[in-house]
Design a protein around this motif. Structure first.
Motif, short mmCIF file in Angstrom:
data_model
loop_
_atom_site.label_atom_id
_atom_site.label_comp_id
_atom_site.label_asym_id
_atom_site.label_seq_id
_atom_site.Cartn_x
_atom_site.Cartn_y
_atom_site.Cartn_z
N ASP A 157 0.92 -1.16 0.05
CA ASP A 157 0.12 -0.22 -0.11
C ASP A 157 0.92 1.32 -0.07
O ASP A 157 0.43 2.53 0.22
CB ASP A 157 -0.77 -0.04 1.24
CG ASP A 157 -0.13 -0.18 2.53
OD1 ASP A 157 0.88 -0.07 2.73
OD2 ASP A 157 -0.88 -0.03 3.41
N VAL A 158 2.33 1.10 -0.49
CA VAL A 158 3.15 2.37 -0.16
C VAL A 158 3.61 2.32 -1.45
O VAL A 158 4.24 1.51 -2.19
CB VAL A 158 4.21 2.13 0.68
CG1 VAL A 158 5.10 3.12 0.82
CG2 VAL A 158 3.30 1.82 1.96
N VAL A 159 3.66 3.46 -2.28
CA VAL A 159 4.09 3.90 -3.59
C VAL A 159 5.69 3.52 -3.71
O VAL A 159 6.13 2.76 -4.74
CB VAL A 159 3.66 5.00 -4.41
CG1 VAL A 159 4.28 5.29 -5.66
CG2 VAL A 159 2.30 5.38 -4.29
N GLU A 160 6.17 4.10 -2.84
CA GLU A 160 7.76 4.03 -2.89
C GLU A 160 8.16 2.62 -2.70
O GLU A 160 9.30 2.04 -3.39
CB GLU A 160 8.26 4.79 -1.49
CG GLU A 160 8.16 6.40 -1.84
CD GLU A 160 6.77 6.83 -1.26
OE1 GLU A 160 6.52 7.97 -1.26
OE2 GLU A 160 5.94 5.91 -0.90
N GLU A 161 7.27 1.73 -1.86
CA GLU A 161 7.69 0.28 -1.84
C GLU A 161 7.42 -0.45 -3.24
O GLU A 161 8.47 -1.23 -3.80
CB GLU A 161 7.28 -0.51 -0.96
CG GLU A 161 7.42 0.31 0.64
CD GLU A 161 6.53 -0.63 1.55
OE1 GLU A 161 6.82 -0.31 2.99
OE2 GLU A 161 5.74 -1.47 1.39
N ALA A 162 6.48 -0.04 -3.92
CA ALA A 162 6.15 -0.80 -5.41
C ALA A 162 7.20 -0.32 -6.06
O ALA A 162 7.71 -0.93 -7.02
CB ALA A 162 4.82 -0.24 -5.66
N ASN A 163 7.58 0.95 -6.16
CA ASN A 163 8.63 1.40 -7.10
C ASN A 163 9.98 0.60 -6.93
O ASN A 163 10.54 0.49 -7.89
CB ASN A 163 8.82 2.85 -7.09
CG ASN A 163 7.70 3.81 -7.70
OD1 ASN A 163 6.93 3.07 -8.31
ND2 ASN A 163 7.59 5.13 -7.13
N ALA A 164 10.13 0.46 -5.74
CA ALA A 164 11.53 -0.15 -5.45
C ALA A 164 11.52 -1.56 -5.85
O ALA A 164 12.45 -2.27 -6.36
CB ALA A 164 11.92 -0.21 -3.97
N ALA A 165 10.37 -2.10 -5.87
CA ALA A 165 10.17 -3.85 -6.19
C ALA A 165 10.15 -3.50 -7.79
O ALA A 165 10.75 -4.52 -8.17
CB ALA A 165 8.72 -4.16 -5.50
N ARG A 166 9.57 -2.71 -8.26
CA ARG A 166 9.81 -2.71 -9.65
C ARG A 166 10.98 -2.48 -10.18
O ARG A 166 11.30 -2.99 -11.30
CB ARG A 166 8.44 -1.65 -10.35
CG ARG A 166 8.37 -1.84 -11.69
CD ARG A 166 7.14 -1.05 -12.11
NE ARG A 166 6.73 0.28 -11.43
CZ ARG A 166 5.77 1.11 -11.69
NH1 ARG A 166 4.95 0.53 -12.60
NH2 ARG A 166 5.75 2.11 -11.17
#
Length: 222
Positions: A170-179
C-alpha cells in the motif's frame, strides 16, 4: 508499561539497549525525548516513562527500526497468547491465502514488523491459524522496504527470478523499489490506508481477489 515485569529479560534488555543506541545517534534537532544512560537495571517509573516517550516519538515518525520492532513483538506476543489480541484481516484474505497455497503458489510476506511478530499475527487471526498457507517471512533484516536491493535479495533467498514475483503493497515507494528490482507490483487501495499521490503509475487493486488475474498472467508467462 506492559513489559515492566520483563525489563530484565535478555530479549527486552537487548531491545532497550538498541533503542538507547538509536537515541544517542539521533540529532538534537526535532526534539527527541531524553533517555537515561546507561539503561537502568530496574524498571523504575522514570525509566519506563522515558522509554515510552522515545518509543512513541519513533512510532509517530514511522521509524521502522529493529529494536522497536523487537519490543513491539514482545508486547504483541503477550497479548496474543493471553487472548487479549486477535488479528483482524480483510474478509477475503484467509480464503485467498488458502486458495493460492492449494494452487502451489508460494505466498511470502515482507513487512517492517519482525518475522516473530508476523508469525504471531498469522497464528492468532479471527479466521484461525493461517501459518500453513505462508511459505516465508521477511522483515527489514533483508533491507529497507524502499530499496530495490532488498527485493533482489529476497528473490535470491527464494531462489526465483524477480520477474516471477508479484509484490503487493500500500506504499508507492515500496512498489517502485520492487519494480526497479524487476518484480511485478500491485498497489492496494483499501479503507484505512494512507492516501496515495496521483500519477504514481502503479497498477492498483481494491481486493486481494483481484490479484488472481495477475497471478494467472505470471503463471502463463513462466
Amino acid at each position: 508499561e506492559s513489559r515492566r515485569g520483563a525489563w530484565a529479560e535478555p530479549a527486552t534488555r537487548a531491545a532497550l539497549e538498541g533503542l538507547a543506541e538509536l537515541r544517542a545517534a539521533e540529532p538534537p534537532e526535532g526534539g527527541p525525548p531524553p533517555l537515561p544512560s546507561p539503561v537502568p537495571a530496574a524498571a523504575t517509573d522514570a525509566a519506563v516513562e522515558a522509554f515510552g516517550a522515545w518509543v512513541e516519538w519513533l512510532m509517530d515518525r514511522d521509524r521502522k527500526v529493529g529494536p522497536l520492532k523487537t519490543l513491539q513483538g514482545a508486547v504483541w506476543e503477550a497479548g496474543y497468547r493471553g487472548g487479549a489480541l486477535r488479528a483482524s484481516l480483510f474478509p477475503e484474505v484467509p480464503a485467498a491465502l488458502a486458495r493460492w497455497a492449494a494452487a502451489g503458489l508460494r505466498v511470502c510476506i515482507y513487512s517492517s514488523g519482525s518475522r516473530h511478530a508476523q508469525r504471531l499475527l498469522l497464528q492468532y487471526t479471527d479466521a484461525g491459524d493461517l501459518r500453513p498457507h505462508v511459505s516465508a517471512l521477511f522483515d527489514t533484516s533483508s533491507g529497507g522496504k524502499r530499496e530495490a536491493e532488498s527485493y533482489r535479495s529476497i528473490a535470491l533467498s527464494l531462489g526465483v527470478d524477480p520477474a516471477g514475483v508479484l509484490f503487493a503493497t500500500d506504499v508507492v515507494e515500496e512498489a517502485n523499489a520492487a519494480r526497479e528490482a524487476g518484480m511485478h507490483v500491485a498497489l492496494a487501495l483499501r479503507e484505512g490506508n494512507a492516501p496515495v499521490p496521483g500519477g504514481h503509475g502503479v497498477p492498483t487493486c481494491t481486493s486481494v481477489d483481484e490479484l488472481d488475474a495477475r497471478l494467472g498472467e505470471l503463471a502463463r508467462a513462466a
